[in-house]
Write a protein that holds these residues in place. Structure first.
Motif, PDB file in Angstrom:
ATOM      1  N   ILE A 311      39.764  -1.119  -7.693  1.00 37.08           N
ATOM      2  CA  ILE A 311      38.613  -0.992  -6.793  1.00 37.08           C
ATOM      3  C   ILE A 311      38.404  -2.317  -6.064  1.00 37.08           C
ATOM      4  CG2 ILE A 311      36.154  -0.498  -6.617  1.00 37.08           C
ATOM      5  CD1 ILE A 311      36.387   1.034  -9.248  1.00 37.08           C
ATOM      6  N   ARG A 313      36.718  -5.435  -4.229  1.00 38.49           N
ATOM      7  CA  ARG A 313      35.436  -6.088  -4.457  1.00 38.49           C
ATOM      8  C   ARG A 313      35.040  -6.977  -3.278  1.00 38.49           C
ATOM      9  NH1 ARG A 313      33.841  -9.585  -9.917  1.00 38.49           N
ATOM     10  NH2 ARG A 313      31.573  -9.543  -9.589  1.00 38.49           N
ATOM     11  N   PRO A 322      30.496   0.574  -1.738  1.00 42.29           N
ATOM     12  CA  PRO A 322      30.917   1.901  -2.220  1.00 42.29           C
ATOM     13  C   PRO A 322      30.424   2.988  -1.264  1.00 42.29           C
ATOM     14  CG  PRO A 322      30.038   0.578  -4.020  1.00 42.29           C
ATOM     15  CD  PRO A 322      29.739  -0.176  -2.758  1.00 42.29           C
ATOM     16  N   SER A 323      31.350   3.787  -0.761  1.00 41.48           N
ATOM     17  CA  SER A 323      31.005   4.812   0.232  1.00 41.48           C
ATOM     18  C   SER A 323      31.999   5.957   0.138  1.00 41.48           C
ATOM     19  CB  SER A 323      31.029   4.215   1.646  1.00 41.48           C
ATOM     20  OG  SER A 323      32.343   3.826   1.978  1.00 41.48           O
ATOM     21  N   GLU A 326      35.535   4.766   1.081  1.00 43.75           N
ATOM     22  CA  GLU A 326      36.084   3.743   0.184  1.00 43.75           C
ATOM     23  C   GLU A 326      36.846   2.650   0.930  1.00 43.75           C
ATOM     24  OE1 GLU A 326      38.026   5.178  -3.352  1.00 43.75           O
ATOM     25  OE2 GLU A 326      36.937   7.056  -3.302  1.00 43.75           O
ATOM     26  N   GLU A 370      24.311   4.043   4.014  1.00 40.59           N
ATOM     27  CA  GLU A 370      24.650   5.229   3.225  1.00 40.59           C
ATOM     28  C   GLU A 370      24.687   6.479   4.115  1.00 40.59           C
ATOM     29  OE1 GLU A 370      21.997   5.705  -0.022  1.00 40.59           O
ATOM     30  OE2 GLU A 370      22.772   4.001  -1.151  1.00 40.59           O
ATOM     31  N   ASN A 375      27.926   8.819   0.644  1.00 40.38           N
ATOM     32  CA  ASN A 375      27.809   8.297  -0.716  1.00 40.38           C
ATOM     33  C   ASN A 375      29.169   8.202  -1.405  1.00 40.38           C
ATOM     34  OD1 ASN A 375      24.972   8.018  -0.672  1.00 40.38           O
ATOM     35  ND2 ASN A 375      24.738  10.205  -1.052  1.00 40.38           N
ATOM     36  N   TYR A 376      29.268   7.241  -2.279  1.00 43.08           N
ATOM     37  CA  TYR A 376      30.515   6.958  -3.008  1.00 43.08           C
ATOM     38  C   TYR A 376      30.744   7.999  -4.103  1.00 43.08           C
ATOM     39  CZ  TYR A 376      33.760   4.332  -6.010  1.00 43.08           C
ATOM     40  OH  TYR A 376      34.825   3.926  -6.780  1.00 43.08           O
ATOM     41  N   HIS A 378      33.500   8.433  -7.174  1.00 44.49           N
ATOM     42  CA  HIS A 378      34.616   7.761  -7.837  1.00 44.49           C
ATOM     43  C   HIS A 378      35.685   8.774  -8.249  1.00 44.49           C
ATOM     44  CE1 HIS A 378      36.641   4.595 -10.059  1.00 44.49           C
ATOM     45  NE2 HIS A 378      36.803   5.450 -11.051  1.00 44.49           N
ATOM     46  N   ILE A 441      28.773   4.283 -12.904  1.00 49.93           N
ATOM     47  CA  ILE A 441      28.182   4.570 -11.596  1.00 49.93           C
ATOM     48  C   ILE A 441      26.745   5.042 -11.782  1.00 49.93           C
ATOM     49  CG2 ILE A 441      28.448   5.854  -9.447  1.00 49.93           C
ATOM     50  CD1 ILE A 441      30.879   4.212 -10.007  1.00 49.93           C
ATOM     51  N   SER A 447      23.649   2.438  -2.864  1.00 49.79           N
ATOM     52  CA  SER A 447      25.103   2.449  -3.051  1.00 49.79           C
ATOM     53  C   SER A 447      25.672   1.046  -3.173  1.00 49.79           C
ATOM     54  CB  SER A 447      25.775   3.176  -1.881  1.00 49.79           C
ATOM     55  OG  SER A 447      25.508   2.518  -0.650  1.00 49.79           O
ATOM     56  N   LEU A 451      27.854   0.395  -8.439  1.00 53.27           N
ATOM     57  CA  LEU A 451      29.061   0.261  -9.234  1.00 53.27           C
ATOM     58  C   LEU A 451      28.974  -0.924 -10.194  1.00 53.27           C
ATOM     59  CD1 LEU A 451      32.029   1.308  -9.549  1.00 53.27           C
ATOM     60  CD2 LEU A 451      32.652  -0.370  -7.805  1.00 53.27           C
TER      61      LEU A 451
END
Length: 606
Positions: A311, A313, A322-323, A326, A370, A375-376, A378, A441, A447, A451
């Protein structure tokens, strides 16, 4: 043969038409329907929250399609509405200019990201390093150089003198407390140090460099970077027309401070100027900011990943949001009374910026991104979940001050992770569900903070990695002892307050009280008030040098208390007294010792 060729030609034409109709049509821009849908969502959202907003400007961009919305007041008291000429402070969004500048000089082969920064600094520059491992520009961009933080010298109200960037860096109450590359600890000092390297290598004052290489090429004529906006008189005048407010719309007074390390947070300007920067960063080739398209691609290429994961950073100073896609990176910012954010998806060529004149605002600066990016969700291993109890414990941000009296604030920034169910966690009253081992999460927060990644660490046993900083595990015994010491210090001060009140009543009733006891408790009271004053001044934004007299006073307090306590011990051992007097003497000694230990442990001295 001709029939076969005709058949192939017909297939080619069909495929070409399909590409024209579908491939080209899917070019990542807002379609009329999509643009209207997003615009309606933004209008609905801003209308729904207009009673909680002072002033807001937001711009969403996709290629040449733009959604531009403004709401609220630049000055509520004067009913001055936000418009195209409203000036907003960028806060830490200003750091984007630093990282652009660094990569411009990398293009010119004047900087190398993996080179020891001492190569670019004057030999007599007082660098705050403590370890032999070299600090590189990549460390500064990833906030992994190991510098701690400070609550002094960040923003100053009406300073008598504006220091140069070098003077501000050398005067900063900062230390390198971790080896480079070990932890992420967001650092204003580190970013400003990178700006100073730009200054040294380019031969231009940082303000001149930004004007020549970013503002002028982008025609950003209504943006200032100077700490007092002396580089743009129009911006300076417009800033006086804007007020700052709290989240509950209370006027913040004063709300216009000078930022000595201005490259990290001192830029201010109109929303349309920041839009120009946003569009330049979305441009396919990165012009006119960069000479080669590889450079703009590199800027948005992840340079740091969350521990033990794939992931992203950080991408060279830009933080991962995070969306749904990605692939969104950007930055947020806060000053005393303004909040901002800017996020971009270069793959889809979509970006958004949000500017507000509210302190610590997140409803708009994070919720609007957002809405734009989604929205993220995973995607990972959901079948082999871990027992989340192994992450139970207390964590403290690596970013907090870890030397000097400011380190006491770390006590109030600690968080407790607690297992809930078999696989999930609670952190700061937010519920985090386990997406896969180590990765948690939440849907309870924005958002940008959704994470959390946990991992093992050889020194701190375990570590929690969030967006801007790692949080280090604090053993319970240390947490208990530090809070215990603090609480005992408060009770000791209250005992001295109580003693002085009793002394006043006894004086009124013409009863005698030991002068030595009175002097010591009076000193205890003054010391406690002095410490409260130091904390208040620090949170009110001041310089470390302005606190020196108050910190020095605590040294005199300890010296005098040592003499008095020594004499009281002598009296306890060699002079018999009534039981009441003996008890008072013992309590005086204990309370004084506790207060002195607090001063020494929390570094409340100069």
């Amino acid at each position: 043969m001709n029939n076969q060729n005709n058949k192939r030609f017909n297939i080619f034409i069909c495929l070409f038409l399909i590409y024209i109709l579908f491939g080209y049509a899917t070019k990542p821009v807002f379609s009329a329907t999509e643009q209207q849908r997003l615009e309606n969502k933004l209008i609905d959202f801003m209308t729904k929250h207009e009673n909680t907003a002072a002033g807001v400007a937001t711009i969403a961009v996709s290629e040449d399609e733009i959604i531009y919305k403004m709401k609220g007041y630049a000055d509520i008291e004067k009913q001055t509405r936000v418009d195209e000429e409203t000036v907003f402070e960028w806060g830490s969004v200003s750091k984007i200019l630093i990282w652009i500048s660094v990569l411009q000089l990398v293009e010119d082969e004047k900087l190398a990201l993996e080179m020891d920064i001492k190569t670019y600094l004057p030999h007599d520059f007082r660098l705050k390093t403590s370890f032999d491992t070299p600090v590189t520009l990549q460390h500064l961009m990833n906030h992994t150089a190991g510098f701690d933080d400070s609550y002094t010298d960040l923003m100053i109200y009406h300073p008598t003198k504006i220091p140069s960037l070098r003077e501000a860096l050398e005067a900063a109450d900062i230390k390198q407390v971790f080896p480079p590359g070990q932890f992420v600890a967001y650092s204003n000092y580190g970013a400003s140090l990178a700006a100073y390297i730009v200054e040294e290598v380019s031969g231009l004052d940082y303000r001149e460099y930004i004007q020549k290489h970013i503002f002028d090429p982008l025609h950003m004529t209504k943006t200032a970077i100077d700490p007092e906006q002396n580089d743009n008189q129009w911006v300076k005048e417009q800033r006086q027309k804007v007020q700052g407010y709290t989240e509950d719309l209370q006027l913040i007074e004063p709300n216009h401070y000078v930022i000595p390390m201005y490259p990290s947070g001192g830029v201010m300007g109109v929303a349309s100027d920041l839009q120009k920067l946003l569009q330049a960063l979305l441009a396919e080739d990165g012009t006119p900011l960069f000479k080669h398209h590889n450079t703009i691609d590199f800027l948005f290429k992840p340079s740091l990943y969350y521990p033990e994961s794939s992931i992203p950073r950080i991408a060279n100073g830009l933080f991962f949001l995070p969306s749904a896609s990605e692939q969104v990176f950007g930055h947020g910012g806060n000053t005393i009374s303004f909040s901002s954010s800017i996020y971009l998806d270069r793959v889809e060529r979509i970006g958004v910026l949000v500017l507000t004149n509210m302190a610590n605002e997140s409803t708009f600066t994070l919720r609007i991104p957002e809405i734009i990016f989604g929205n993220y969700t995973h995607i990972g291993n959901h079948t082999n979940l871990e027992n989340s109890s192994e992450w139970n414990g207390i964590y403290e941000p690596a970013r907090v001050p870890r030397h000097g009296f400011s380190k006491v604030y770390g006590l109030f920034l600690r968080s407790k992770a607690k297992q809930t169910g078999s696989h999930d966690l609670m952190m700061n009253d937010f519920y985090y569900s386990q997406a896969e081992p180590n990765i948690y999460i939440t849907e309870d927060d924005f958002s940008g903070y959704a994470l959390d990644v946990y991992s093992k660490h050889p020194e701190t046993k375990k570590i929690l990695s969030s967006v801007h900083t790692d949080l280090l595990y604090v053993p319970f015994y240390k947490h208990f002892l530090e809070w215990g010491l603090m609480i005992l210090g408060v009770f000791s001060a209250l005992f001295s307050f109580g003693f002085m009140i009793v002394t006043v009543f006894k004086k009124l009733r013409k009863k005698q009280q030991s002068k030595l006891h009175v002097i010591q408790h009076l000193l205890n009271v003054f010391m406690f008030i002095n410490v409260i004053w130091i904390g208040y001044k620090t949170l009110s934004m001041t310089t470390y040098s302005s606190l020196t007299p108050f910190l020095t006073a605590n040294i005199f307090y300890m010296a005098i208390s040592f003499v008095i306590s020594g004499y009281l011990l002598f009296l306890l051992k060699n002079k018999k007294t009534y039981k009441y007097q003996t008890s008072i003497r013992i309590m005086t000694l204990i309370s004084t010792i506790i207060l002195c230990v607090n001063i020494l442990y929390w570094d409340f001295y100069f």
